[in-house]
Scaffold this motif. Structure first.
Motif, PDB file in Angstrom:
ATOM      1  N   GLY A 187       1.087  -1.106  -0.074  1.00  0.00           N
ATOM      2  CA  GLY A 187       0.493  -0.249  -0.018  1.00  0.00           C
ATOM      3  C   GLY A 187       1.394   1.154   0.312  1.00  0.00           C
ATOM      4  O   GLY A 187       1.852   1.105   0.448  1.00  0.00           O
ATOM      5  N   GLY A 188       0.638   2.796  -0.506  1.00  0.00           N
ATOM      6  CA  GLY A 188       0.889   3.242  -0.774  1.00  0.00           C
ATOM      7  C   GLY A 188       1.957   3.905  -1.608  1.00  0.00           C
ATOM      8  O   GLY A 188       3.006   4.504  -2.393  1.00  0.00           O
ATOM      9  N   ARG A 189       2.663   1.891  -1.805  1.00  0.00           N
ATOM     10  CA  ARG A 189       2.957   2.357  -3.293  1.00  0.00           C
ATOM     11  C   ARG A 189       3.102   1.615  -4.539  1.00  0.00           C
ATOM     12  O   ARG A 189       3.415   1.921  -5.633  1.00  0.00           O
ATOM     13  CB  ARG A 189       4.898   1.424  -3.338  1.00  0.00           C
ATOM     14  N   ARG A 190       1.750   1.142  -4.705  1.00  0.00           N
ATOM     15  CA  ARG A 190       1.221   0.743  -6.131  1.00  0.00           C
ATOM     16  C   ARG A 190       0.701   1.978  -7.137  1.00  0.00           C
ATOM     17  O   ARG A 190      -0.366   3.112  -6.340  1.00  0.00           O
ATOM     18  CB  ARG A 190      -0.512   0.290  -4.793  1.00  0.00           C
ATOM     19  N   PRO A 191       0.810   1.668  -8.195  1.00  0.00           N
ATOM     20  CA  PRO A 191       0.845   2.337  -9.821  1.00  0.00           C
ATOM     21  C   PRO A 191      -1.124   2.604  -9.377  1.00  0.00           C
ATOM     22  O   PRO A 191      -1.011   1.401 -10.004  1.00  0.00           O
ATOM     23  CB  PRO A 191       1.454   1.904 -10.301  1.00  0.00           C
ATOM     24  N   PHE A 192      -1.732   3.592 -10.184  1.00  0.00           N
ATOM     25  CA  PHE A 192      -2.796   3.344 -10.341  1.00  0.00           C
ATOM     26  C   PHE A 192      -2.667   4.778 -11.239  1.00  0.00           C
ATOM     27  O   PHE A 192      -1.800   5.372 -11.612  1.00  0.00           O
ATOM     28  CB  PHE A 192      -3.895   4.609  -9.307  1.00  0.00           C
ATOM     29  N   VAL A 193      -3.918   4.905 -12.619  1.00  0.00           N
ATOM     30  CA  VAL A 193      -4.558   6.184 -13.263  1.00  0.00           C
ATOM     31  C   VAL A 193      -4.236   7.051 -12.805  1.00  0.00           C
ATOM     32  O   VAL A 193      -5.714   7.233 -12.220  1.00  0.00           O
ATOM     33  CB  VAL A 193      -4.790   5.578 -14.100  1.00  0.00           C
ATOM     34  N   ARG A 194      -3.529   8.425 -12.547  1.00  0.00           N
ATOM     35  CA  ARG A 194      -3.952   9.538 -12.192  1.00  0.00           C
ATOM     36  C   ARG A 194      -4.441  10.669 -13.268  1.00  0.00           C
ATOM     37  O   ARG A 194      -5.644  11.586 -12.686  1.00  0.00           O
ATOM     38  CB  ARG A 194      -2.429  10.362 -11.955  1.00  0.00           C
ATOM     39  N   GLU A 195      -4.053  10.806 -14.346  1.00  0.00           N
ATOM     40  CA  GLU A 195      -5.139  11.028 -15.193  1.00  0.00           C
ATOM     41  C   GLU A 195      -4.907   9.928 -16.757  1.00  0.00           C
ATOM     42  O   GLU A 195      -4.213   9.673 -17.405  1.00  0.00           O
ATOM     43  CB  GLU A 195      -3.598  12.154 -15.861  1.00  0.00           C
ATOM     44  N   ARG A 196      -6.949   9.750 -16.867  1.00  0.00           N
ATOM     45  CA  ARG A 196      -6.798   8.901 -18.076  1.00  0.00           C
ATOM     46  C   ARG A 196      -5.862   9.212 -19.152  1.00  0.00           C
ATOM     47  O   ARG A 196      -5.816  10.374 -19.896  1.00  0.00           O
ATOM     48  CB  ARG A 196      -8.338   9.131 -18.555  1.00  0.00           C
TER      49      ARG A 196
ATOM     50  N   THR B 135       7.770  13.323  -9.520  1.00  0.00           N
ATOM     51  CA  THR B 135       6.305  12.913  -9.356  1.00  0.00           C
ATOM     52  C   THR B 135       6.331  11.190  -9.790  1.00  0.00           C
ATOM     53  O   THR B 135       5.224  10.178  -9.319  1.00  0.00           O
ATOM     54  CB  THR B 135       4.888  13.382 -10.166  1.00  0.00           C
ATOM     55  N   GLU B 136       7.355  10.923 -10.298  1.00  0.00           N
ATOM     56  CA  GLU B 136       6.802   8.947  -9.890  1.00  0.00           C
ATOM     57  C   GLU B 136       6.237   8.352 -10.919  1.00  0.00           C
ATOM     58  O   GLU B 136       5.639   7.897 -10.731  1.00  0.00           O
ATOM     59  CB  GLU B 136       7.124   8.471  -9.042  1.00  0.00           C
ATOM     60  N   SER B 137       6.121   9.468 -11.926  1.00  0.00           N
ATOM     61  CA  SER B 137       4.922  10.030 -12.882  1.00  0.00           C
ATOM     62  C   SER B 137       5.244   8.828 -14.508  1.00  0.00           C
ATOM     63  O   SER B 137       6.484   8.941 -14.834  1.00  0.00           O
ATOM     64  CB  SER B 137       4.307  10.477 -13.458  1.00  0.00           C
ATOM     65  N   VAL B 138       4.968   7.723 -14.627  1.00  0.00           N
ATOM     66  CA  VAL B 138       4.692   7.198 -16.793  1.00  0.00           C
ATOM     67  C   VAL B 138       4.495   8.064 -17.260  1.00  0.00           C
ATOM     68  O   VAL B 138       2.342   8.490 -16.669  1.00  0.00           O
ATOM     69  CB  VAL B 138       5.108   6.283 -16.578  1.00  0.00           C
TER      70      VAL B 138
ATOM     71  N   PRO C 100       2.299   5.779  -8.677  1.00  0.00           N
ATOM     72  CA  PRO C 100       3.667   5.862  -8.618  1.00  0.00           C
ATOM     73  C   PRO C 100       4.275   5.110  -9.193  1.00  0.00           C
ATOM     74  O   PRO C 100       3.955   3.862  -8.733  1.00  0.00           O
ATOM     75  CB  PRO C 100       3.936   6.176  -6.803  1.00  0.00           C
ATOM     76  N   VAL C 101       5.432   5.303  -9.950  1.00  0.00           N
ATOM     77  CA  VAL C 101       6.343   4.206 -11.265  1.00  0.00           C
ATOM     78  C   VAL C 101       7.762   4.553 -10.352  1.00  0.00           C
ATOM     79  O   VAL C 101       8.179   5.941 -10.786  1.00  0.00           O
ATOM     80  CB  VAL C 101       6.418   4.035 -12.326  1.00  0.00           C
TER      81      VAL C 101
ATOM     82  N   LEU D 247       3.787  -5.321 -15.346  1.00  0.00           N
ATOM     83  CA  LEU D 247       4.933  -5.318 -15.318  1.00  0.00           C
ATOM     84  C   LEU D 247       5.870  -4.371 -14.520  1.00  0.00           C
ATOM     85  O   LEU D 247       7.393  -4.557 -13.849  1.00  0.00           O
ATOM     86  CB  LEU D 247       5.496  -4.378 -17.034  1.00  0.00           C
ATOM     87  N   ALA D 248       4.936  -3.201 -14.888  1.00  0.00           N
ATOM     88  CA  ALA D 248       5.790  -1.927 -13.472  1.00  0.00           C
ATOM     89  C   ALA D 248       5.921  -2.542 -12.485  1.00  0.00           C
ATOM     90  O   ALA D 248       7.307  -2.060 -11.114  1.00  0.00           O
ATOM     91  CB  ALA D 248       5.368  -0.392 -13.688  1.00  0.00           C
TER      92      ALA D 248
END
Length: 415
Positions: A263-272, A286-289, A298-299, A351-352
């Motif tokens: 928890g807290g490190r799981r990547p989520f879609v922040r902008e569609r 921002t650790e963003s792909v 975050p990635v 994969l990330a």
């Protein structure tokens, strides 16, 4: 110490990588493969031959057997394509999971001996090209194509027969290691040790150089403590390489199923992600792909920078999911999806996650390599014990025939 034994001595049966001969038989999306097959099957004979993409090994008039375990037509494509083969997932390169049409009429070199032993117990080890920042071997539950850049690496199955029977190991090796270590040693343990000791390029290891890209030294310890540490770490590596399909053990922190970040490190879609993104980038602050106008976070930077086979893994993964600029209009390769499917985002998260967790293992791997606690089991010692050299039959596939296999034009193969 004397030179370490080589992977090709410890796991003597290996197979060259698949050669598809045509790019349209592989895709990240199974529905695309079905659409390509339908276009091929419905085309007039002359057009079908052009769409197919003939090679010296395959044309629409080639007469070949079914792939083991696959129920496809064995009639010539020019005469009767038959129903679409159900796409199967394969491992492309080090970490990409793609889909393939499993029809030997479509594939230049399908390696049927691998298909005969691909099941729920199998693990494949594939040799990667030299790369100081990447693993020497990668491992998969899916059948690998052996792809690595412009060439292919040899594939070493863990088992020679289906159902996890007859380990692909030098005869007497497990017994000898067990005697030296004073422990019970299994084939799964040995593969875990191999995974841990080949996690990165082995600069400075004794033994033949790897200019050929295939001669992989595998140092074998005689210290039971070092062995136990390496096996525990290697089991985690194999769980991650297989995306949770193998070596699961909830008690050891390896849940059955796909690995997940805490928890807290799981990547989520922040902008569609909208449309079909044609650019991929990374924002370290921002650790963003960044995928077009979409954002996944975050990635970890370690996942973004992770390399295998001399290439950045995430960048190569994305490149195989955008339209091929070299695909000729009207060709089967040009037939793809018009947007970015949700499944691709889910696959990117998986994969990330795997790459991040593999990067998290690096400090422990460095400690394992730095330990260097002797003594070691050398190739010379294995030779003196009669384990090496292996007999010739070990380098050939086992005779496997659990059911009749249909040969060309409906004939049955005798193996």
């Amino acid at each position: 110490m004397d030179r370490a034994p080589l992977l090709s001595e410890l796991m003597p049966w290996s197979v060259a990588g698949l050669r598809t001969g045509r790019g349209w038989v592989v895709s990240p999306y199974p529905e695309v493969l079905v659409a390509r097959w339908q276009r091929l099957a419905e085309a007039a004979p002359e057009r079908r031959a052009a769409l197919f993409g003939p090679s010296r090994s395959r044309t629409v008039d080639s007469s070949v057997a079914q792939l083991p375990g696959q129920s496809t037509s064995s009639n010539r494509l020019s005469r009767e394509p038959g129903p679409c083969p159900a796409p199967v997932q394969i491992r492309h390169g080090a970490f990409d999971r793609l889909w393939l049409l499993p029809d030997q009429r479509l594939l230049d070199q399908a390696r049927p001996e691998l298909w005969r032993v691909a099941d729920q117990a199998q693990v494949f080890a594939t040799v990667q090209p030299q790369d100081p920042d990447g693993p020497v071997l990668t491992f998969s539950a899916e059948l690998p194509d052996g792809h690595r850049g412009r060439g292919s690496g040899r594939i070493h199955p863990l088992y020679r027969r289906p159902g996890g029977r007859e380990p692909n190991l030098a005869p007497g090796l497990l017994r000898r290691l067990g005697r030296v270590l004073g422990l019970r040693v299994t084939a799964e343990d040995l593969l875990a040790w191999i995974a841990a000791t080949t996690s990165t390029e082995q600069d400075g290891q004794d033994g033949p150089d790897r200019r050929s890209g295939e001669e992989v030294p595998v140092p074998l310890p005689a210290d039971p403590g070092l062995w136990t540490e390496g096996v525990a770490l290697g089991r985690r590596l194999l769980w991650l390489h297989s995306f949770g399909a193998r070596y699961g053990d909830p008690a050891a922190g390896r849940p059955i199923g796909r690995p997940r970040m805490p928890g807290g490190r799981r990547p989520f879609v922040r902008e569609r992600i909208s449309g079909s993104p044609d650019t991929l980038g990374y924002e370290p602050e921002t650790e963003s792909v960044l995928l077009g106008d979409g954002r996944l976070a975050p990635v970890a930077a370690a996942a973004w920078e992770f390399r295998a086979g001399g290439e950045p893994v995430l960048a190569e993964w994305f490149a195989r999911r955008v339209p091929d600029p070299e695909a000729q209009p009207g060709s089967l390769e040009a037939l793809g999806l018009s947007g970015w499917p949700q499944q691709s985002t889910a696959d990117l998260v998986d994969l990330a996650t795997v790459l991040t967790l593999l990067a998290d293992c690096r400090p422990a791997l460095r400690e394992l390599r730095a330990a260097r606690r002797g003594p070691w089991v050398s190739a010379a010692e294995l030779t003196a014990a009669g384990v090496l050299p292996v007999p010739g039959w070990c380098r050939r596939p086992a005779s496997v025939l659990l059911h009749q296999e249909e040969g060309p034009e409906g004939q049955f193969a005798l193996l």
